[in-house]
Design a protein around this motif. Structure first.
Motif, PDB file in Angstrom:
ATOM      1  N   ASP A 227       0.860  -1.188   0.000  1.00 60.09           N
ATOM      2  CA  ASP A 227       0.000   0.000   0.000  1.00 60.09           C
ATOM      3  C   ASP A 227       0.895   1.238   0.000  1.00 60.09           C
ATOM      4  O   ASP A 227       1.343   1.706   1.044  1.00 60.09           O
ATOM      5  CB  ASP A 227      -0.917  -0.015   1.227  1.00 60.09           C
ATOM      6  N   ALA A 228       1.145   1.795  -1.193  1.00 60.15           N
ATOM      7  CA  ALA A 228       2.070   2.929  -1.325  1.00 60.15           C
ATOM      8  C   ALA A 228       1.575   4.169  -0.592  1.00 60.15           C
ATOM      9  O   ALA A 228       2.383   5.030  -0.207  1.00 60.15           O
ATOM     10  CB  ALA A 228       2.292   3.241  -2.804  1.00 60.15           C
ATOM     11  N   SER A 229       0.266   4.295  -0.377  1.00 60.16           N
ATOM     12  CA  SER A 229      -0.276   5.490   0.257  1.00 60.16           C
ATOM     13  C   SER A 229       0.018   5.558   1.749  1.00 60.16           C
ATOM     14  O   SER A 229      -0.179   6.609   2.378  1.00 60.16           O
ATOM     15  CB  SER A 229      -1.789   5.544   0.035  1.00 60.16           C
ATOM     16  N   ARG A 230       0.500   4.477   2.323  1.00 57.81           N
ATOM     17  CA  ARG A 230       0.713   4.427   3.777  1.00 57.81           C
ATOM     18  C   ARG A 230       2.139   4.795   4.177  1.00 57.81           C
ATOM     19  O   ARG A 230       2.474   4.700   5.366  1.00 57.81           O
ATOM     20  CB  ARG A 230       0.379   3.020   4.298  1.00 57.81           C
ATOM     21  N   TRP A 231       2.940   5.230   3.227  1.00 50.80           N
ATOM     22  CA  TRP A 231       4.355   5.487   3.516  1.00 50.80           C
ATOM     23  C   TRP A 231       4.645   6.984   3.508  1.00 50.80           C
ATOM     24  O   TRP A 231       4.294   7.694   2.568  1.00 50.80           O
ATOM     25  CB  TRP A 231       5.236   4.758   2.507  1.00 50.80           C
ATOM     26  N   ALA A 232       5.320   7.445   4.569  1.00 48.58           N
ATOM     27  CA  ALA A 232       5.589   8.872   4.746  1.00 48.58           C
ATOM     28  C   ALA A 232       7.076   9.163   4.541  1.00 48.58           C
ATOM     29  O   ALA A 232       7.933   8.365   4.946  1.00 48.58           O
ATOM     30  CB  ALA A 232       5.173   9.312   6.147  1.00 48.58           C
ATOM     31  N   PRO A 233       7.409  10.299   3.931  1.00 46.51           N
ATOM     32  CA  PRO A 233       8.817  10.668   3.746  1.00 46.51           C
ATOM     33  C   PRO A 233       9.536  10.823   5.087  1.00 46.51           C
ATOM     34  O   PRO A 233       8.933  11.243   6.081  1.00 46.51           O
ATOM     35  CB  PRO A 233       8.751  12.003   2.998  1.00 46.51           C
ATOM     36  N   ILE A 234      10.808  10.492   5.094  1.00 52.21           N
ATOM     37  CA  ILE A 234      11.627  10.639   6.299  1.00 52.21           C
ATOM     38  C   ILE A 234      12.438  11.923   6.180  1.00 52.21           C
ATOM     39  O   ILE A 234      13.271  12.055   5.282  1.00 52.21           O
ATOM     40  CB  ILE A 234      12.563   9.436   6.487  1.00 52.21           C
ATOM     41  N   PRO A 235      12.224  12.898   7.079  1.00 48.55           N
ATOM     42  CA  PRO A 235      12.969  14.153   7.003  1.00 48.55           C
ATOM     43  C   PRO A 235      14.333  14.045   7.697  1.00 48.55           C
ATOM     44  O   PRO A 235      14.591  13.114   8.463  1.00 48.55           O
ATOM     45  CB  PRO A 235      12.061  15.127   7.743  1.00 48.55           C
ATOM     46  N   ILE A 236      15.165  15.023   7.409  1.00 49.99           N
ATOM     47  CA  ILE A 236      16.436  15.180   8.120  1.00 49.99           C
ATOM     48  C   ILE A 236      16.221  16.208   9.224  1.00 49.99           C
ATOM     49  O   ILE A 236      15.628  17.260   8.996  1.00 49.99           O
ATOM     50  CB  ILE A 236      17.550  15.670   7.174  1.00 49.99           C
ATOM     51  N   ARG A 237      16.685  15.923  10.440  1.00 49.68           N
ATOM     52  CA  ARG A 237      16.602  16.902  11.522  1.00 49.68           C
ATOM     53  C   ARG A 237      17.948  16.996  12.220  1.00 49.68           C
ATOM     54  O   ARG A 237      18.829  16.159  12.007  1.00 49.68           O
ATOM     55  CB  ARG A 237      15.496  16.537  12.513  1.00 49.68           C
ATOM     56  N   SER A 238      18.116  18.005  13.016  1.00 50.62           N
ATOM     57  CA  SER A 238      19.401  18.263  13.665  1.00 50.62           C
ATOM     58  C   SER A 238      19.331  17.991  15.162  1.00 50.62           C
ATOM     59  O   SER A 238      18.273  18.144  15.797  1.00 50.62           O
ATOM     60  CB  SER A 238      19.844  19.709  13.438  1.00 50.62           C
ATOM     61  N   LYS A 239      20.468  17.598  15.697  1.00 50.01           N
ATOM     62  CA  LYS A 239      20.645  17.448  17.134  1.00 50.01           C
ATOM     63  C   LYS A 239      21.862  18.266  17.555  1.00 50.01           C
ATOM     64  O   LYS A 239      22.876  18.286  16.852  1.00 50.01           O
ATOM     65  CB  LYS A 239      20.910  15.984  17.508  1.00 50.01           C
ATOM     66  N   CYS A 240      21.767  18.930  18.702  1.00 53.30           N
ATOM     67  CA  CYS A 240      22.914  19.632  19.283  1.00 53.30           C
ATOM     68  C   CYS A 240      23.424  18.801  20.460  1.00 53.30           C
ATOM     69  O   CYS A 240      22.671  18.527  21.404  1.00 53.30           O
ATOM     70  CB  CYS A 240      22.528  21.029  19.745  1.00 53.30           C
ATOM     71  N   LEU A 241      24.672  18.422  20.371  1.00 49.71           N
ATOM     72  CA  LEU A 241      25.234  17.474  21.340  1.00 49.71           C
ATOM     73  C   LEU A 241      26.357  18.102  22.147  1.00 49.71           C
ATOM     74  O   LEU A 241      27.115  18.944  21.654  1.00 49.71           O
ATOM     75  CB  LEU A 241      25.763  16.236  20.619  1.00 49.71           C
ATOM     76  N   ARG A 242      26.472  17.654  23.377  1.00 55.13           N
ATOM     77  CA  ARG A 242      27.599  18.029  24.237  1.00 55.13           C
ATOM     78  C   ARG A 242      28.328  16.740  24.589  1.00 55.13           C
ATOM     79  O   ARG A 242      28.028  16.072  25.567  1.00 55.13           O
ATOM     80  CB  ARG A 242      27.093  18.739  25.503  1.00 55.13           C
ATOM     81  N   GLY A 243      29.261  16.390  23.718  1.00 53.32           N
ATOM     82  CA  GLY A 243      29.964  15.129  23.886  1.00 53.32           C
ATOM     83  C   GLY A 243      31.304  15.298  24.573  1.00 53.32           C
ATOM     84  O   GLY A 243      31.598  16.343  25.181  1.00 53.32           O
ATOM     85  N   THR A 244      32.110  14.262  24.479  1.00 56.94           N
ATOM     86  CA  THR A 244      33.451  14.279  25.061  1.00 56.94           C
ATOM     87  C   THR A 244      34.491  14.102  23.963  1.00 56.94           C
ATOM     88  O   THR A 244      34.186  13.682  22.857  1.00 56.94           O
ATOM     89  CB  THR A 244      33.612  13.148  26.094  1.00 56.94           C
TER      90      THR A 244
END
Length: 359
Positions: A34-51
């Motif tokens: 069912d092709a109508s049931r599939w939604a596009p996947i967007p790109i989003r951002s994360k701000c990280l405080r890593g080491t």
């Protein structure tokens, strides 16, 4: 005549396997039809405080300064793409054109060399019919190699390959990708793979005028899980002296805001069929390249000193009349199908112009 041939300074061939970008959608495993049931996947951002995790130079360093560097937080922004929490399956879809005319240069400034090259490819086509190469390309469609990291750890992976006519699927083939071995391309006896290989071979030989495939892969990876589109190469041209600026750690590829895999990366996966080089038993198939380069390993498996690189094999075949083994003939033809600029450029300008024509 062969010994009097001159290597052209400009020689370019167009690629004959022409994939589109692969677009990401999210949905449920049970909704695959069912092709109508599939939604596009967007790109989003994360701000990280890593080491800090990279190796630091510790020799002759001031311990206090070294401690300060280690304790300093690693601030960065990264792009991510994930399935929604109510979807467990990634859909990746692209189209693939298969074109005839492999080995016929789009640009060549030595007419006699071009005639010899076309004649040699014609003899190979009549003898082998691109059957072996087409079977391997088909295997890489069926096994889902083009999913790259998205294939790893998936519970189920199904690949659907449809032959399009007038924009509509004329014939579809379905594959359980995880049941096919990524390393054993020459021993796949699956009837559907063999049938798909015949379609691709017909396109390469010109027996079928128009071959356009629509490839759709479903990978059941789990609700909310991260998925992996192509990562963009971002050159560090930021000359800002602001040390407190948060750097961009990872930039992902998107088409009109939808996560996607580069067409070049799809093409690399499809042409990962070279098992005719030395040490292939250890490393498995590699992408067809003139020098067998694998950038992720910083290795070239077909270095000129081994006499198995594309140029040595091609020159011996065309100029010296030394016909390579059948396996190496497959490799040479696969490089021609890949396309590229193969001449000895007289200048950078000439090389760039030929590259544009071959793109």
């Amino acid at each position: 005549m062969s010994k009097n041939l001159e290597i052209p300074s400009v020689l370019a061939c167009e690629r004959k396997l022409d994939p589109s970008d692969a677009i990401f959608h999210a949905g449920h495993w049970n909704d695959r039809e069912d092709a109508s049931r599939w939604a596009p996947i967007p790109i989003r951002s994360k701000c990280l405080r890593g080491t800090i995790s990279n190796r630091l130079k510790t020799k002759d360093q001031d311990p206090a300064k070294l401690d300060a560097d280690i304790e300093k937080p690693n601030l960065q922004t990264v792009d991510v793409a994930t399935l929604p929490t109510n979807a467990d399956t990634l859909r990746v879809q692209f189209t693939l054109r298969v074109l005839a005319g492999a080995g016929t240069p789009s640009v060549c400034n030595k007419v006699e060399y071009q005639k010899k090259l076309v004649q040699t490819v014609q003899i190979y086509r009549e003898k082998e019919g691109f059957t072996e190469l087409a079977k391997r390309y088909a295997a890489n469609l069926a096994n889902g190699r083009f999913l790259w990291r998205n294939r790893i750890g998936a519970e189920n992976v199904q690949v659907k390959v449809a032959l399009l006519k007038d924009g509509e699927p004329e014939q579809s083939r379905f594959f359980d990708a995880l049941s096919l071995d990524l390393r054993k391309l020459d021993s796949i006896n699956d009837d559907a793979v063999q049938s798909l290989g015949t379609v691709i071979a017909d396109g390469l030989t010109g027996n079928k005028r128009h071959v356009l495939l629509q490839v759709t892969a479903f990978a059941r990876v789990g609700a909310g899980q991260e998925v992996f589109p192509s990562q963009e190469l971002v050159l560090n041209n930021d000359k800002s002296k602001n040390k407190n600026k948060v750097k961009q750690g990872k930039t992902l590829y998107a088409v009109a805001g939808v996560a996607a895999i580069h067409s070049q990366k799809i093409g690399n996966a499809l042409r990962t069929i070279d098992t005719w080089y030395e040490d292939a038993d250890e490393w498995g198939p590699i992408a067809v390249e003139p020098y067998g380069a694998v950038t992720t390993r910083s290795m070239a498996h077909r270095q000129p000193k081994r006499k198995l690189d594309f140029y040595t094999l091609l020159d011996n075949w065309l100029l010296n009349g030394k016909e390579p083994s059948v396996e190496q003939q497959h490799y040479v033809m696969a490089v021609l199908i890949r396309g590229g600029v193969f001449g000895e450029a007289e200048s950078k300008k000439t090389s760039d112009e030929a590259s544009d024509d071959a793109s």
